[in-house]
Motif scaffolding. Structure first.
Motif, short mmCIF file in Angstrom:
data_model
loop_
_atom_site.label_atom_id
_atom_site.label_comp_id
_atom_site.label_asym_id
_atom_site.label_seq_id
_atom_site.Cartn_x
_atom_site.Cartn_y
_atom_site.Cartn_z
N ARG A 46 0.94 -1.30 0.29
CA ARG A 46 0.02 0.02 -0.05
C ARG A 46 0.88 1.18 0.06
N LEU A 47 0.97 2.25 -1.18
CA LEU A 47 1.72 3.20 -1.19
C LEU A 47 0.97 4.36 -0.60
N ALA A 48 1.24 5.16 0.40
CA ALA A 48 0.67 6.40 0.65
C ALA A 48 1.33 7.47 -0.06
N LEU A 49 0.12 8.33 -0.40
CA LEU A 49 0.49 9.57 -1.25
C LEU A 49 0.47 10.69 -0.88
N GLY A 50 1.20 12.00 -1.24
CA GLY A 50 1.10 13.17 -0.39
C GLY A 50 -0.42 13.86 -0.56
N ASP A 51 -1.26 13.40 -1.65
CA ASP A 51 -2.44 13.78 -1.46
C ASP A 51 -3.55 13.17 -0.65
N GLY A 52 -2.94 12.13 0.20
CA GLY A 52 -3.82 11.54 1.10
C GLY A 52 -4.41 10.17 0.51
N ARG A 53 -4.30 10.00 -0.70
CA ARG A 53 -4.74 8.62 -1.25
C ARG A 53 -3.79 7.63 -1.16
N GLU A 54 -3.89 6.53 -1.64
CA GLU A 54 -3.26 5.41 -1.66
C GLU A 54 -3.35 4.52 -2.80
N ILE A 55 -2.43 3.72 -3.09
CA ILE A 55 -2.34 3.00 -4.41
C ILE A 55 -1.84 1.56 -3.89
N ILE A 56 -2.65 0.43 -4.48
CA ILE A 56 -2.11 -1.03 -4.06
C ILE A 56 -1.49 -1.58 -5.13
N THR A 57 -0.60 -2.29 -4.82
CA THR A 57 0.21 -3.07 -6.02
C THR A 57 0.85 -4.41 -5.43
N ARG A 58 0.94 -5.29 -6.33
CA ARG A 58 1.66 -6.58 -6.00
C ARG A 58 2.97 -6.31 -5.85
N THR A 59 3.86 -5.44 -6.56
CA THR A 59 4.97 -5.26 -6.63
C THR A 59 5.48 -4.17 -6.45
N LEU A 60 6.72 -3.32 -6.17
CA LEU A 60 6.95 -1.89 -6.17
C LEU A 60 8.36 -1.79 -6.33
N LEU A 61 8.71 -0.78 -7.03
CA LEU A 61 10.00 -0.34 -7.41
C LEU A 61 10.43 1.11 -6.96
N ALA A 62 11.07 0.97 -6.00
CA ALA A 62 11.80 2.29 -5.44
C ALA A 62 12.89 2.81 -6.52
N ALA A 63 12.43 3.83 -7.03
CA ALA A 63 13.58 4.46 -8.09
C ALA A 63 13.66 5.88 -7.69
N THR A 64 13.66 6.45 -6.61
CA THR A 64 13.73 7.55 -6.21
C THR A 64 15.02 8.48 -6.03
N GLY A 65 16.29 7.63 -6.71
CA GLY A 65 17.39 8.36 -6.82
C GLY A 65 18.02 9.24 -5.73
N MET A 66 18.61 10.26 -6.07
CA MET A 66 19.57 11.16 -5.09
C MET A 66 18.75 12.43 -5.51
N SER A 67 19.41 13.37 -4.39
CA SER A 67 19.23 14.86 -4.70
C SER A 67 20.22 15.55 -4.08
N TYR A 68 20.19 16.88 -4.63
CA TYR A 68 21.55 17.60 -4.28
C TYR A 68 21.51 18.14 -2.69
N ARG A 69 22.82 18.06 -2.18
CA ARG A 69 23.02 18.28 -0.68
C ARG A 69 22.83 20.00 -0.62
N GLU A 70 22.11 20.30 0.40
CA GLU A 70 21.94 21.91 0.64
C GLU A 70 23.48 22.60 1.08
N HIS A 71 23.85 23.69 0.38
CA HIS A 71 24.96 24.19 0.76
C HIS A 71 24.76 24.90 2.16
N PRO A 72 25.81 24.79 3.10
CA PRO A 72 25.28 25.51 4.43
C PRO A 72 25.70 26.84 4.58
N ALA A 73 26.28 27.49 3.74
CA ALA A 73 27.10 28.82 3.88
C ALA A 73 25.69 29.55 4.07
N PRO A 74 25.69 30.82 5.17
CA PRO A 74 24.97 31.87 5.31
C PRO A 74 24.42 32.62 3.97
N GLY A 75 23.13 32.99 3.93
CA GLY A 75 22.78 33.55 2.67
C GLY A 75 22.37 32.60 1.57
#
Ligand code: FAD
Length: 553
Positions: free
Chosen positions: A318-347
């Motif tokens: 059961r996959l929970a979605l950001g809009d509050g709904r749900e999707i049901i599946t027999r198999t699931l592939l997580a392919a959500t990759g990576m995202s860039y790290r935030e730069h910590p410098a002020p500003g």
């Protein structure tokens, strides 16, 4: 408005007549075929077209001509018409010149003479190039228009959403574009309610959320079925490949993405090492092809839709979605990759979207013409971005902490940077602070050589300083390594927590996670190769493993 132009250039009158004849026979309904018998004439024609406000879709040029050569015609056509597709016509013996032109003139294709029969050797190439040009081109007077302030994070978010989802639109900066006030007047919108999106029929959306835009453009946001064989979360290269294979092998397949198809690869201005594209391919072009292919084969695609959780219920996922709904599946592939790290410098955080950008340069590059930009990071993605920005910006500085780019960037990019006069490397340096008032105006650089700080005027900062996996939406039962990358296959066997929890009478399949029937592919996986080709390879492989799993249940 005149039809878009296909320009053919050759000093050999016979060849010129033959290409012109073939192109006219097939494209005259939608395009105007114009010819030039020398490089000089071609450049004069391009200037004339520009002055008349005509669109140039394609330039096909011979290489060897007296005077100005083909490479130069193609390179210079790009200054006036950056979107136009460029093809070099070569004799077989001239393939070396074509390969050189791929690098120098950013050629899209080369055609060997003779091209008979045109149905096999000319038209498929031209059809393909014109399709991709049409996907990016928007006629002056029509289509979707976005009016806003250049340095507004809300404007940036909508631009990024439209561009990443390959929706052509025209951007009008309220402060610089003289047509913007009249357009707002005609739409009955006040200048204090920006950004505003104006549709072809005159209707408007003020400061819209991506979901509202998708709904207004008629894009589906809910699943068509109650239960799927395969749900793929993340439409980067891994997810798109899995969608193509899943759908083509008869699985009821759904693909969803929180932002847009293409993932990190979609933000690449030019991928040079993906098999089968000798001239390189932009991330958006590769994505456009992959999405078309997946949908043609029957995969369902929902965007923007975010996965926020996953639970297992009697083998069903059961996959929970950001809009509050749900999707049901027999198999699931997580392919959500990576995202860039935030730069910590002020500003930096205060200016995100207002001069500080992560991961992608293609959305903002064209408006940075004549400006000063900084690219932070020394990897290939930083190098590609710097090269892309150099087409527009006056000055591009690559800022890295290390001595050189040698250990972090591919040699072909280091060479391109060395050949590009407006790109320079600022080694042994860190961004200490970003300053500005509502937009980036200055950056304080600290030299690691002598500790000195220098403040310089800068208009935009592009950050590429490492990545983190996007695996936090997965439940604790999906085992990860210390950095959050998902463990799969035999790597799980070394994890004692996995061995305790795994109840199947078999070992996990090679891309299966510690939860049976939940797979992971691409950059989210521990040990991934971080390449487009490897993500595509894993996404394709996983479908075979899904079949094996389904056969057991
Ligand atoms: C600028 C740049 C240039 C690059 N150039 C090259 C190159 O030239 N050659 C090369 O081989 N590699 C290149 N790479 C690396 C390559 O792009 C990646 O290795 C590849 O994209 C990984 O694919 P992926 O499908 O695993 O994940 P990603 O591409 O990271 O895609 C993941 C997708 O998942 C979506 N997502 C994330 N979380 C959620 C959620 N909770 N719900 C729904 N969707 C979600 C994201 O929106 C994204 O679309 C480049 C990367 C960058 C950033």
């Amino acid at each position: 408005m005149n039809k878009p132009v296909l320009l053919v250039v050759d000093d050999d009158a016979q060849v010129l007549a033959a290409v012109r004849r073939d192109l006219r026979a097939r494209y005259r309904e939608s395009y105007m075929v114009v010819s030039a018998s020398s490089g000089e004439e071609a450049l004069a024609t391009i200037r004339e077209l520009k002055a008349r406000g005509d669109a140039l879709a394609l330039v096909i040029s011979d290489q060897r001509m007296p005077g100005i050569q083909g490479t130069e015609v193609l390179a210079r056509s790009r200054e006036a018409y950056p979107l136009a597709r460029r093809v070099m016509l070569t004799a077989y013996s001239d393939i070396d010149a074509a390969i050189k032109a791929i690098n120098e003139a950013h050629l899209d294709h080369y055609l060997s003479k003779p091209w008979d029969p045109p149905e096999e050797r000319l038209f498929p190439v031209v059809d393909d190039l014109l399709d991709s040009w049409q996907a990016e081109y928007l006629p002056e007077a029509s289509g979707l228009r976005l009016v806003g302030h250049q340095w507004s994070p809300q404007s940036h978010a909508i631009k990024d959403f439209l561009a990443s989802n390959l929706i052509p639109y025209r951007w009008l900066d309220i402060e610089r574009n003289p047509d913007a006030p009249a357009l707002l007047d005609a739409a009955g919108v006040r200048a204090d309610g920006l950004p505003v999106l104006i549709f072809e029929d005159g209707s408007v959306l003020r400061s819209p959320e991506p979901r509202e835009v998708a709904a207004r453009l008629g894009r589906p946001l809910s699943a068509a079925y109650d239960v799927y064989d395969l749900v793929i979360v993340g439409a980067g290269p891994a997810g798109l490949a899995a969608a193509v294979y899943g759908a083509s092998e008869g699985l009821r397949t759904l693909l969803l993405d929180r932002h847009a198809p293409g993932g990190q690869a979609g933000s690449s201005s030019r991928i040079e090492n993906y098999l089968g594209f000798p001239a390189g391919v932009s991330g958006s072009e590769l994505t456009r092809r992959a999405v078309t292919q997946a949908q043609r084969l029957g995969a369902e695609f929902l965007v923007p839709l975010e996965a926020i959780g996953l639970s297992i219920d009697a083998g069903y996922k059961r996959l929970a979605l950001g809009d509050g709904r749900e999707i049901i599946t027999r198999t699931l592939l997580a392919a959500t990759g990576m995202s860039y790290r935030e730069h910590p410098a002020p500003g930096v955080a205060e200016h995100a979207g207002a001069g500080v950008y992560y991961g992608s340069s293609s959305t903002e590059a064209p408006v940075l013409a004549g400006q000063r930009v900084v690219v932070v990071g020394g990897g290939n993605s930083a190098g590609q971005s710097a090269m892309y920005l150099s087409r527009y910006a006056k000055d591009v500085q690559i800022v890295v902490r290390s001595e050189s780019l040698r250990d972090t960037m591919s040699q072909y990019l280091i060479d391109q940077i060395a050949r590009t006069p407006n790109v320079r490397l600022r080694a042994r340096t860190e961004v200490e602070r970003v300053e500005g008032n509502g937009r980036v105006e200055r950056v304080a650089f600290r030299s690691n050589a002598d500790g000195a700080t220098k403040v310089e005027e800068v208009d935009a900062v592009f950050v590429f300083i490492g990545t983190r996996p996007r695996s936090d939406w997965l439940p604790a039962g999906v085992r990860r390594d210390a950095k959050g990358f998902v463990l799969t296959g035999r790597d799980l066997l070394a994890d004692p927590a996995h061995t305790k929890g795994w109840k199947e009478p078999r070992e996990p399949f090679s891309l299966e996670t510690s939860v049976p029937g939940v797979f992971a592919a691409g950059d989210i996986r521990a040990g991934a190769m971080n390449r487009v080709a490897s993500a595509v390879g894993e996404g394709s492989m996983v479908v075979r493993l899904v079949h094996d799993y389904l056969a057991l249940t």
